[in-house]
Structures are given as C-alpha cells and as structure tokens.
Design a protein around this motif. Sequence first.
Motif, PDB file in Angstrom:
ATOM      1  N   GLU A  98       0.860  -1.177   0.000  1.00 40.10           N
ATOM      2  CA  GLU A  98       0.000   0.000   0.000  1.00 40.10           C
ATOM      3  C   GLU A  98       0.896   1.226   0.000  1.00 40.10           C
ATOM      4  O   GLU A  98       1.891   1.283   0.729  1.00 40.10           O
ATOM      5  CB  GLU A  98      -0.898   0.016   1.240  1.00 40.10           C
ATOM      6  CG  GLU A  98      -1.754   1.269   1.366  1.00 40.10           C
ATOM      7  CD  GLU A  98      -2.441   1.397   2.719  1.00 40.10           C
ATOM      8  OE1 GLU A  98      -2.996   2.475   2.982  1.00 40.10           O
ATOM      9  OE2 GLU A  98      -2.393   0.431   3.500  1.00 40.10           O
ATOM     10  N   LEU A  99       0.578   2.200  -0.823  1.00 39.04           N
ATOM     11  CA  LEU A  99       1.303   3.467  -0.826  1.00 39.04           C
ATOM     12  C   LEU A  99       0.409   4.522  -0.193  1.00 39.04           C
ATOM     13  O   LEU A  99      -0.714   4.756  -0.647  1.00 39.04           O
ATOM     14  CB  LEU A  99       1.678   3.883  -2.246  1.00 39.04           C
ATOM     15  CG  LEU A  99       2.371   5.249  -2.379  1.00 39.04           C
ATOM     16  CD1 LEU A  99       3.704   5.261  -1.633  1.00 39.04           C
ATOM     17  CD2 LEU A  99       2.589   5.609  -3.854  1.00 39.04           C
ATOM     18  N   GLU A 100       0.901   5.138   0.870  1.00 40.40           N
ATOM     19  CA  GLU A 100       0.134   6.154   1.582  1.00 40.40           C
ATOM     20  C   GLU A 100       0.859   7.491   1.498  1.00 40.40           C
ATOM     21  O   GLU A 100       2.069   7.562   1.727  1.00 40.40           O
ATOM     22  CB  GLU A 100      -0.048   5.763   3.045  1.00 40.40           C
ATOM     23  CG  GLU A 100      -0.872   6.745   3.856  1.00 40.40           C
ATOM     24  CD  GLU A 100      -1.091   6.260   5.278  1.00 40.40           C
ATOM     25  OE1 GLU A 100      -2.218   5.859   5.595  1.00 40.40           O
ATOM     26  OE2 GLU A 100      -0.119   6.286   6.071  1.00 40.40           O
ATOM     27  N   ILE A 101       0.107   8.534   1.157  1.00 35.65           N
ATOM     28  CA  ILE A 101       0.670   9.877   1.053  1.00 35.65           C
ATOM     29  C   ILE A 101       0.184  10.723   2.221  1.00 35.65           C
ATOM     30  O   ILE A 101      -1.014  10.933   2.391  1.00 35.65           O
ATOM     31  CB  ILE A 101       0.268  10.550  -0.265  1.00 35.65           C
ATOM     32  CG1 ILE A 101       0.731   9.724  -1.464  1.00 35.65           C
ATOM     33  CG2 ILE A 101       0.866  11.955  -0.349  1.00 35.65           C
ATOM     34  CD1 ILE A 101       0.300  10.291  -2.799  1.00 35.65           C
ATOM     35  N   LEU A 102       1.123  11.182   3.039  1.00 39.34           N
ATOM     36  CA  LEU A 102       0.809  12.188   4.046  1.00 39.34           C
ATOM     37  C   LEU A 102       0.914  13.559   3.403  1.00 39.34           C
ATOM     38  O   LEU A 102       1.864  13.822   2.650  1.00 39.34           O
ATOM     39  CB  LEU A 102       1.784  12.114   5.220  1.00 39.34           C
ATOM     40  CG  LEU A 102       1.486  11.120   6.343  1.00 39.34           C
ATOM     41  CD1 LEU A 102       1.693   9.691   5.864  1.00 39.34           C
ATOM     42  CD2 LEU A 102       2.372  11.398   7.553  1.00 39.34           C
ATOM     43  N   PHE A 103      -0.044  14.407   3.658  1.00 37.65           N
ATOM     44  CA  PHE A 103       0.042  15.751   3.102  1.00 37.65           C
ATOM     45  C   PHE A 103      -0.598  16.743   4.056  1.00 37.65           C
ATOM     46  O   PHE A 103      -1.494  16.412   4.818  1.00 37.65           O
ATOM     47  CB  PHE A 103      -0.628  15.820   1.723  1.00 37.65           C
ATOM     48  CG  PHE A 103      -2.128  15.745   1.762  1.00 37.65           C
ATOM     49  CD1 PHE A 103      -2.897  16.885   1.617  1.00 37.65           C
ATOM     50  CD2 PHE A 103      -2.766  14.535   1.956  1.00 37.65           C
ATOM     51  CE1 PHE A 103      -4.287  16.812   1.654  1.00 37.65           C
ATOM     52  CE2 PHE A 103      -4.156  14.454   1.988  1.00 37.65           C
ATOM     53  CZ  PHE A 103      -4.915  15.590   1.838  1.00 37.65           C
ATOM     54  N   GLY A 104      -0.109  17.956   4.009  1.00 36.59           N
ATOM     55  CA  GLY A 104      -0.628  19.002   4.875  1.00 36.59           C
ATOM     56  C   GLY A 104      -1.975  19.504   4.395  1.00 36.59           C
ATOM     57  O   GLY A 104      -2.040  20.288   3.453  1.00 36.59           O
ATOM     58  N   PHE A 105      -3.020  19.045   5.036  1.00 36.23           N
ATOM     59  CA  PHE A 105      -4.369  19.530   4.726  1.00 36.23           C
ATOM     60  C   PHE A 105      -4.704  20.700   5.649  1.00 36.23           C
ATOM     61  O   PHE A 105      -5.333  21.670   5.256  1.00 36.23           O
ATOM     62  CB  PHE A 105      -5.372  18.390   4.906  1.00 36.23           C
ATOM     63  CG  PHE A 105      -6.770  18.734   4.468  1.00 36.23           C
ATOM     64  CD1 PHE A 105      -7.100  18.777   3.127  1.00 36.23           C
ATOM     65  CD2 PHE A 105      -7.764  19.005   5.403  1.00 36.23           C
ATOM     66  CE1 PHE A 105      -8.383  19.090   2.713  1.00 36.23           C
ATOM     67  CE2 PHE A 105      -9.052  19.318   5.006  1.00 36.23           C
ATOM     68  CZ  PHE A 105      -9.366  19.358   3.658  1.00 36.23           C
ATOM     69  N   GLU A 106      -4.296  20.574   6.895  1.00 31.38           N
ATOM     70  CA  GLU A 106      -4.429  21.612   7.914  1.00 31.38           C
ATOM     71  C   GLU A 106      -5.864  21.919   8.322  1.00 31.38           C
ATOM     72  O   GLU A 106      -6.235  21.724   9.462  1.00 31.38           O
ATOM     73  CB  GLU A 106      -3.744  22.912   7.475  1.00 31.38           C
ATOM     74  CG  GLU A 106      -2.283  22.992   7.816  1.00 31.38           C
ATOM     75  CD  GLU A 106      -1.424  22.207   6.844  1.00 31.38           C
ATOM     76  OE1 GLU A 106      -0.675  21.331   7.321  1.00 31.38           O
ATOM     77  OE2 GLU A 106      -1.476  22.455   5.629  1.00 31.38           O
ATOM     78  N   SER A 107      -6.676  22.413   7.404  1.00 32.84           N
ATOM     79  CA  SER A 107      -8.026  22.846   7.765  1.00 32.84           C
ATOM     80  C   SER A 107      -8.927  22.788   6.543  1.00 32.84           C
ATOM     81  O   SER A 107      -8.492  23.048   5.414  1.00 32.84           O
ATOM     82  CB  SER A 107      -7.994  24.282   8.311  1.00 32.84           C
ATOM     83  OG  SER A 107      -9.307  24.806   8.449  1.00 32.84           O
ATOM     84  N   ALA A 108     -10.193  22.453   6.771  1.00 32.56           N
ATOM     85  CA  ALA A 108     -11.177  22.475   5.684  1.00 32.56           C
ATOM     86  C   ALA A 108     -11.787  23.862   5.502  1.00 32.56           C
ATOM     87  O   ALA A 108     -12.510  24.096   4.540  1.00 32.56           O
ATOM     88  CB  ALA A 108     -12.284  21.450   5.951  1.00 32.56           C
ATOM     89  N   PHE A 140      -4.553   8.404   1.154  1.00 32.90           N
ATOM     90  CA  PHE A 140      -4.129   9.682   1.711  1.00 32.90           C
ATOM     91  C   PHE A 140      -4.265   9.667   3.226  1.00 32.90           C
ATOM     92  O   PHE A 140      -5.199   9.074   3.770  1.00 32.90           O
ATOM     93  CB  PHE A 140      -4.997  10.828   1.173  1.00 32.90           C
ATOM     94  CG  PHE A 140      -4.785  11.132  -0.275  1.00 32.90           C
ATOM     95  CD1 PHE A 140      -3.531  11.436  -0.749  1.00 32.90           C
ATOM     96  CD2 PHE A 140      -5.846  11.132  -1.157  1.00 32.90           C
ATOM     97  CE1 PHE A 140      -3.330  11.742  -2.091  1.00 32.90           C
ATOM     98  CE2 PHE A 140      -5.674  11.426  -2.497  1.00 32.90           C
ATOM     99  CZ  PHE A 140      -4.405  11.731  -2.955  1.00 32.90           C
ATOM    100  N   LYS A 141      -3.343  10.339   3.883  1.00 34.24           N
ATOM    101  CA  LYS A 141      -3.478  10.593   5.321  1.00 34.24           C
ATOM    102  C   LYS A 141      -3.225  12.085   5.549  1.00 34.24           C
ATOM    103  O   LYS A 141      -2.086  12.547   5.491  1.00 34.24           O
ATOM    104  CB  LYS A 141      -2.493   9.752   6.132  1.00 34.24           C
ATOM    105  CG  LYS A 141      -2.753   9.832   7.640  1.00 34.24           C
ATOM    106  CD  LYS A 141      -1.799   8.939   8.411  1.00 34.24           C
ATOM    107  CE  LYS A 141      -2.141   8.904   9.891  1.00 34.24           C
ATOM    108  NZ  LYS A 141      -1.159   8.114  10.671  1.00 34.24           N
ATOM    109  N   PRO A 142      -4.279  12.850   5.797  1.00 34.06           N
ATOM    110  CA  PRO A 142      -4.115  14.297   5.968  1.00 34.06           C
ATOM    111  C   PRO A 142      -3.469  14.655   7.301  1.00 34.06           C
ATOM    112  O   PRO A 142      -3.710  14.010   8.335  1.00 34.06           O
ATOM    113  CB  PRO A 142      -5.559  14.824   5.901  1.00 34.06           C
ATOM    114  CG  PRO A 142      -6.362  13.699   5.310  1.00 34.06           C
ATOM    115  CD  PRO A 142      -5.689  12.446   5.754  1.00 34.06           C
TER     116      PRO A 142
END
Length: 302
Positions: A98-108, A140-142
């Motif tokens: 599994e490839l998981e991408i962490l990314f800075g979502f911060e706030s909706a 994805f993992k925000p």
Amino acid sequence: MCGFYCSTNQGVKVSDEDYINQIEHVADTVDLNDYPVVALYNDGNFLDEREISCEAQKKISSVLNSFPGIRRVVIESRINDDSIEMAQRIKKHLPDKELEILFGFESANPEVMNLCINKGFTARNYDHYLAKMNGSGVSFKPLLLLKPPFLTEQEAISDVVSTVGYLYARGIRRVDLEVTTVERNTVVHELWKKGLYSPPMLWSVLEVIRQYKGMYGEGMDMYISPSQYSVQSLDVARNCGTCDREILERIDMHNLDFNTEVFDGLDCDCKHTGWADRMGEQNPRGIPERVMGQLNLLDTPD
C-alpha cells in the motif's frame, strides 16, 4: 509556522546517489521485514523531482518492494496534479505494498487554510485529487493543524474537529494532528515575540481527542505528532508545568492504539483556571481583519 527551511541544505540538491545509499544502508543494517510500515520522510516533498529524481524514487521503491514484511510505504508530499501522476508511477514499483501519502491539509475552512496558513490549496483541490486516485491503491493521510495563528483557543479546537468531520465524510479514517510550535524565522515566531501568539495548551489537544472520539468512536483515529522534529521549537503546547509530563506520557500511550481511556482521571488546577480563561477568549473581528491587524503590528518597533 514552518521553520524547516533552517534545517535543510537550503537549495543545494541532495544527489540521487546519496538518497539511494541511505536506503541501502538501512536495508543492510536492519531487517526491514520486521517493519510492516516504513515511512520515507525527507523533510520535504518526496514526489517533487527537484528534490528526488524519478530514477531515485523508482530505485528506492524497488528496494522496499523486495521486503515481503513491509505492508505499507508512507511518503509525504504536497498534493497537485504532478504529484498524483508521480504517485501512480511509484505505485507501479510497489505492486505488493500500500502506498500512503501524508500531506498538509491543515483545515477544511478556506479562510483558515489560506489566510491563517497561506496554504495555496483548497478543500476542493483535495476532493479532485481524491477522486482521481480512487481505486489506484494509493491512500491519503491528511495532516491537520491545531491553532495556526490568528485563531482563539476555542476556534482552533472547533476548526480541527469540523475538519475531521469533513474528511470523515470523504472516507478518511486516519489523520495526524500537528500541534503548532514556535520556530525561528517564521511569521509565528515574530507574532510570538510580540506576545501576539501562544501555542495551544495541552488541555486543548485532549479536548480535540475527546470531541472527535465522541462523534466517530473507533471509526476515526488521530495520531498526535511530537512537538520536536528537525528544528528546535522555541515554544510548544504546554500547561502549567505541573501536569505537562504526565499528559505527554498519556498522549504517547494513546498513540499506540488510540485508546482514550488513558486520559481518564487527568486533572489539574490549570484546567480550571488558565485553560478555562483561554477557552473564554473571543475575538469579534473576522479573520481577514485579524490577519491584517496583527501583521501591521509586526512593523511597529518594540
């Protein structure tokens, strides 16, 4: 609020050979089959070819794919069309993982995201990329942010909890919570020096956990990230000093299995005085007015 640039090579490119040698050294030193999750953390954007070339990405992925014990490979990236295409390419070299991408979502909240954080990204962008990646084997993992500048303590808590709800509605079941720290050479640092910013209290971290778990139970897990990474934090989330250590230890325990019962019985006078005072603070001005007002104060002499 991010002072990571101070700990980078400041524009001088790390060679492909250096990156690959690091991975091969780790693979020769420890048995990666003992680690079901491996994170490739480069203090930047793994999917940006200006940082790590396509060939280096492919080689690193191939090395990790050779270990059957690894189930998931985690990278960090900024989300855009180029990174989505690159992620799909890397996944082909990790067919068994599994490839998981962490990314800075911060706030909706778009005002928080782009006025308080200067993200250059919107929740709609995320919806677009999530749809494009559906069924690709990439998840994805925000990363969420607690208390960016210009928000009150209560607003900061509410913003994280509402953002969790936004992501939950889109099928996300795991997030990371980054708790804002004060790092040199940042806007937050300048605000902090003038008494215009303070990190959240640890009680606020626990309140976020209490609220989101009350809403989603075992349907959502939130990992609380540490306050120190690659650069020194000048100020971090804290309480009165008496209860800090115990709360931080309980947070570490919580991160193992997301069991909120580890927080049962925690109490301190500062919860009913200092934190209660913070939670009662209000700011009648809108976010644009707050941002302009505080940034203008940075131009005034001490």
